[in-house]
Design a protein around this motif. Structure first.
Motif, PDB file in Angstrom:
ATOM      1  N   ALA A 142       1.101  -0.969  -0.192  1.00 10.59           N
ATOM      2  CA  ALA A 142      -0.200   0.226  -0.126  1.00 10.59           C
ATOM      3  C   ALA A 142       0.979   1.028   0.403  1.00 10.59           C
TER       4      ALA A 142
ATOM      5  N   VAL B  41      -0.885   5.904   6.986  1.00  7.92           N
ATOM      6  CA  VAL B  41      -1.542   4.756   5.554  1.00  7.92           C
ATOM      7  C   VAL B  41      -1.887   3.324   6.590  1.00  7.92           C
ATOM      8  N   GLN B  42      -1.963   3.160   7.595  1.00  8.61           N
ATOM      9  CA  GLN B  42      -2.911   2.451   8.401  1.00  8.61           C
ATOM     10  C   GLN B  42      -4.066   2.992   8.396  1.00  8.61           C
TER      11      GLN B  42
ATOM     12  N   ARG C 232      -5.151   4.995   6.366  1.00 12.10           N
ATOM     13  CA  ARG C 232      -5.667   5.139   4.415  1.00 12.10           C
ATOM     14  C   ARG C 232      -6.539   3.831   4.070  1.00 12.10           C
ATOM     15  N   THR C 233      -5.247   2.882   4.761  1.00 14.77           N
ATOM     16  CA  THR C 233      -6.565   1.337   3.975  1.00 14.77           C
ATOM     17  C   THR C 233      -6.993   1.003   4.826  1.00 14.77           C
TER      18      THR C 233
ATOM     19  N   THR D 135     -10.488   0.252   2.748  1.00 18.35           N
ATOM     20  CA  THR D 135     -10.769  -1.365   2.466  1.00 18.35           C
ATOM     21  C   THR D 135     -11.332  -1.859   3.448  1.00 18.35           C
TER      22      THR D 135
ATOM     23  N   ILE E  52      -6.530  -7.004   6.419  1.00 14.70           N
ATOM     24  CA  ILE E  52      -6.318  -6.338   5.845  1.00 14.70           C
ATOM     25  C   ILE E  52      -5.549  -6.814   5.722  1.00 14.70           C
TER      26      ILE E  52
ATOM     27  N   ILE F 224      -1.816  -5.935   4.788  1.00 16.01           N
ATOM     28  CA  ILE F 224      -0.638  -4.561   3.998  1.00 16.01           C
ATOM     29  C   ILE F 224       1.197  -4.551   4.575  1.00 16.01           C
TER      30      ILE F 224
ATOM     31  N   ALA G 224       3.384  -1.058   3.816  1.00 17.91           N
ATOM     32  CA  ALA G 224       3.560   0.196   3.110  1.00 17.91           C
ATOM     33  C   ALA G 224       4.585   0.825   3.468  1.00 17.91           C
TER      34      ALA G 224
END
Ligand code: PHE
Length: 332
Positions: A129, A178-179, A181-182, A186, A190, A192, A194
Motif C-alpha cells: 500500500a 497509511v494504516q 488511509r488503508t 478497505t 487487511i 498490507i 506500506a
C-alpha cells in the motif's frame, strides 16, 4: 566530320572516366554536349547536306551523343556514390570507443532493501500500500489516537508545512498514516505493508537522517493476537537476513497500539539492535476508521528501512546512504 566526332567521343569517354568531382563533370558536360560543343555545331550543319547523307549523318550524331550521355551518367553515378561514402565516413560515430570505461549503474542500497522487503512480505501474503508524503494532522496524528494535547506529538519531531492553519499540514513523520488511509477504504481482512519516505527534524548523524524510509505493516482480521505479531516479525527477519538473526519484543508505548512493544534483532556479536515499534491496533484507531473492534482485531508494526540496510551491509555511518559518493555506491 563523323570521324572527328568519333574522336571527340573517345576523348570524352577517357576524360569522363578520370573526372574526380561533380563540378568538373558539369564543365565536361557543357564542353561535350552544350551549345558550343562540336556535336551541337555539327548538328546545325546537317541542314546543308543531301537528304540521304543527312539521314545517315543524323543517325551517327545521335548515336555518338547517346554514348557521351551514357558516359556522363555513369560518371555522375560514380561521383555521387563516392561523395555519399565520404560523408558517411566523416559522420561516423565510433560507439565502441573506450569500451572498457563503460560502467553499469545499479539500484541504490535502500531501493534494493525495500524491494527485498516487499518480496519477503508479498511471499507471506501481504500486498503493498502507499500514501502521500505530505499529510494532514488527522492522518499523521489524530486518527492514530494522538490528539492535539498528547505529549507523544512532541516525540515525533515533525516538520510542518507552511500551509493553512499552523501545524495542520506536515511531512509525514512515520508511515502509520497509511494504516488509516488503508482501513478507511478497505474492508477487512487487511494484510498490507506500506514502504515510503518519512521526515523528522533530526540532524543527520551516524545513526539518523532527517529524510529516511520506513515500512509499515498492518493486519486486521478475526482472532488476531500478539502471538501472530511476534511470529510475523520473526518470520520476516528470518527470510530477510537468513536463519541466524533472532528477534525479541520489549514492552513500550505508542498511542495507536495497545499493548505496544519495540522489537530488536540480534547482531552477530550477541548484542541487540532496536529496529522498530509494533503492537495490537488500538480500538480507538479501529473506531476512527469505522471498523468494529469487537469483531476485528489486528496488529501493526513500523521500522526504518535505512537502518535495516545499515545493519545488513554493516555500514559505519547511515549518511553513506545519501552522500552519493560513487566509490561507495559502486560496491553494491
Ligand atoms: N510509527 C511508529 C514510529 O514511527 C512505529 C510503529 C508503527 C509503532 C506501528 C507501532 C505500530 O515510531
Amino acid at each position: 566530320m563523323i570521324e572527328e566526332l568519333e574522336q571527340t567521343a573517345a576523348d570524352a569517354s577517357a576524360r569522363l572516366a578520370e573526372v574526380t568531382d561533380l563540378d568538373s563533370l558539369a564543365t565536361l558536360d557543357a564542353e561535350f554536349l552544350g551549345k558550343k560543343s562540336a556535336l551541337t555545331l555539327a548538328k546545325k550543319q546537317l541542314g546543308g547536306l543531301e537528304p540521304d547523307d543527312r539521314k545517315a549523318a543524323g543517325k551517327a550524331l545521335n548515336e555518338i551523343r547517346g554514348r557521351i550521355e551514357a558516359d556522363i551518367a555513369e560518371a555522375r553515378q560514380r561521383l555521387t556514390a563516392d561523395a555519399r561514402a565520404e560523408q558517411l565516413e566523416a559522420e561516423r560515430l565510433d560507439l565502441t570507443e573506450k569500451r572498457d570505461e563503460i560502467k553499469r549503474g545499479s539500484l541504490h542500497l535502500v531501493t534494493q532493501s525495500r524491494d527485498r522487503l516487499e518480496d519477503v512480505f508479498v511471499g507471506m501474503g501481504f500486498t503493498i500500500a502507499e500514501g502521500p508524503e505530505v499529510e494532514s494532522a488527522w492522518y499523521n496524528f489524530e486518527a492514530l489516537n494522538i490528539p492535539e494535547w498528547h505529549p507523544a506529538r512532541g516525540s515525533f519531531d515533525t516538520i510542518f508545512v507552511n500551509l493553512g492553519e499552523p501545524e495542520q499540514v506536515m511531512l509525514r513523520s512515520h508511515t502509520s498514516p497509511v494504516q488509516i488511509r488503508t482501513m478507511e477504504n478497505t474492508e477487512p481482512p487487511i494484510y498490507i505493508v506500506a514502504p515510503g519516505r518519512t521526515f523528522r527534524t533530526d540532524t543527520a548523524d551516524a545513526t539518523h537522517l532527517p529524510a529516511f524510509n520506513q515500512i509499515e505493516g498492518l493486519v486486521i482480521d478475526k482472532g488476531i493476537t500478539m502471538g501472530d505479531l511476534a511470529g510475523t516479525i520473526d518470520e520476516f527477519v528470518r527470510k530477510f537476513f537468513g536463519g541466524e538473526v533472532k528477534t525479541r519484543l520489549r514492552p513500550s508505548y505508542f498511542p495507536f497500539t495497545e499493548p505496544s512493544a519495540e522489537f530488536d534483532i540480534s547482531r552477530p556479536d550477541g548484542s541487540w539492535l532496536e529496529l522498530g515499534g509494533c503492537g495490537m491496533v488500538h480500538p480507538n484507531v479501529l473506531r476512527n476508521c469505522g471498523i468494529d473492534p469487537d469483531v476485528w482485531q489486528g496488529f501493526a508494526f513500523g521500522f526504518g528501512i535505512d537502518r535495516l540496510a545499515v545493519m545488513r551491509y554493516q555500514l559505519d555511518d547511515i549518511r553513506e546512504l545519501v552522500n552519493n559518493d560513487v566509490r561507495f555506491l559502486r560496491q553494491f
